[in-house]
Design an enzyme around this catalytic site. Sequence first.
Site, PDB file in Angstrom:
ATOM      1  N   THR A  88       2.682  -1.443  56.339  1.00  0.00           N
ATOM      2  CA  THR A  88       1.654  -1.051  55.380  1.00  0.00           C
ATOM      3  C   THR A  88       0.699  -2.233  55.227  1.00  0.00           C
ATOM      4  O   THR A  88       0.944  -3.315  55.752  1.00  0.00           O
ATOM      5  CB  THR A  88       2.260  -0.705  53.995  1.00  0.00           C
ATOM      6  OG1 THR A  88       2.749  -1.906  53.370  1.00  0.00           O
ATOM      7  CG2 THR A  88       3.376   0.315  54.131  1.00  0.00           C
TER       8      THR A  88
ATOM      9  N   ALA B  92       5.507  -5.174  53.890  1.00  0.00           N
ATOM     10  CA  ALA B  92       4.766  -5.115  52.626  1.00  0.00           C
ATOM     11  C   ALA B  92       3.904  -6.371  52.544  1.00  0.00           C
ATOM     12  O   ALA B  92       4.411  -7.485  52.704  1.00  0.00           O
ATOM     13  CB  ALA B  92       5.742  -5.058  51.455  1.00  0.00           C
TER      14      ALA B  92
ATOM     15  N   VAL C   5       7.901  -9.513  54.692  1.00  0.00           N
ATOM     16  CA  VAL C   5       6.737  -9.936  53.905  1.00  0.00           C
ATOM     17  C   VAL C   5       5.574 -10.216  54.854  1.00  0.00           C
ATOM     18  O   VAL C   5       5.664 -11.086  55.737  1.00  0.00           O
ATOM     19  CB  VAL C   5       7.059 -11.190  53.067  1.00  0.00           C
ATOM     20  CG1 VAL C   5       5.840 -11.615  52.233  1.00  0.00           C
ATOM     21  CG2 VAL C   5       8.261 -10.918  52.161  1.00  0.00           C
ATOM     22  N   LYS C   6       4.502  -9.458  54.692  1.00  0.00           N
ATOM     23  CA  LYS C   6       3.326  -9.567  55.565  1.00  0.00           C
ATOM     24  C   LYS C   6       2.337 -10.553  54.927  1.00  0.00           C
ATOM     25  O   LYS C   6       1.952 -10.390  53.769  1.00  0.00           O
ATOM     26  CB  LYS C   6       2.681  -8.192  55.695  1.00  0.00           C
ATOM     27  CG  LYS C   6       2.098  -7.829  57.035  1.00  0.00           C
ATOM     28  CD  LYS C   6       1.562  -6.403  56.953  1.00  0.00           C
ATOM     29  CE  LYS C   6       0.894  -5.976  58.229  1.00  0.00           C
ATOM     30  NZ  LYS C   6       0.221  -4.671  58.089  1.00  0.00           N
ATOM     31  N   ILE C   7       1.958 -11.572  55.695  1.00  0.00           N
ATOM     32  CA  ILE C   7       1.144 -12.669  55.141  1.00  0.00           C
ATOM     33  C   ILE C   7      -0.033 -12.947  56.066  1.00  0.00           C
ATOM     34  O   ILE C   7       0.167 -13.121  57.279  1.00  0.00           O
ATOM     35  CB  ILE C   7       1.991 -13.951  55.017  1.00  0.00           C
ATOM     36  CG1 ILE C   7       3.253 -13.714  54.181  1.00  0.00           C
ATOM     37  CG2 ILE C   7       1.166 -15.091  54.446  1.00  0.00           C
ATOM     38  CD1 ILE C   7       4.259 -14.861  54.238  1.00  0.00           C
TER      39      ILE C   7
END
Length: 215
Positions: A27, A56, A82-84
Amino acid sequence: MKFFIDSADVNEIREAKDLGIADGVTTNPTLIAKSGKDLKEVVEQVSAEIDGPIFAEVISLDEQGILKEGYEMAKWSDQVVVKIPATIEGLKAARKLEADGIRTGITLIFSPSQALLAAKSGASYVIPFVGRLDDVSSDGLELVSQVVDIFVNYPELESEVLAASVRHPMHILDCALMGVDIVTAPLSVYKQLIKHPLTDAGIERFLKDWEKVKK
Ligand code: G3P
């Protein structure tokens, strides 16, 4: 090759699961906003549908803010990645989260040098964007090819390459020919993989010939 679904729409993800192509879900803030739900609610709903990773994305840009969001997201599900975004602050945060066993994906990658530094940070995934480079008359697949070549040269770089912003079946096919680990795309793009006019014409011909001899 793993197929991830780039969506926050649970119905789309469920249909992809029924097709056996929901190895994971990605997402981003745009997709979450479009869903009309909050991020935690989407993660919980998707977690009930699939067993694979659920990406996310954080909103914070500073290391401490990213860490705060990342540790909170990790509490929601062990499937969370965790998307960074690819920034220095982001890589510092990714390093700390990975050290605590929380997987991270460095996103919004548009150059091989970004992917190289992201992999050196120890991120579990590096996420080069294809379609958004094509959109500005650059070669998105060339970026992916260079990233794959770098990772082949240096096996110690253990990040998985997740090609994103995948807009049509040729993007998927070319990524497969390069040996990309994962692609993420909307279900509609995957459905286009099965289409061929000669298959349709063959079915029509078989049915017509069958009709001629059917008792
Ligand atoms: O979610 C990241 C990426 O897949 C977004 O794709 O089509 O909005 O460039 P797109």
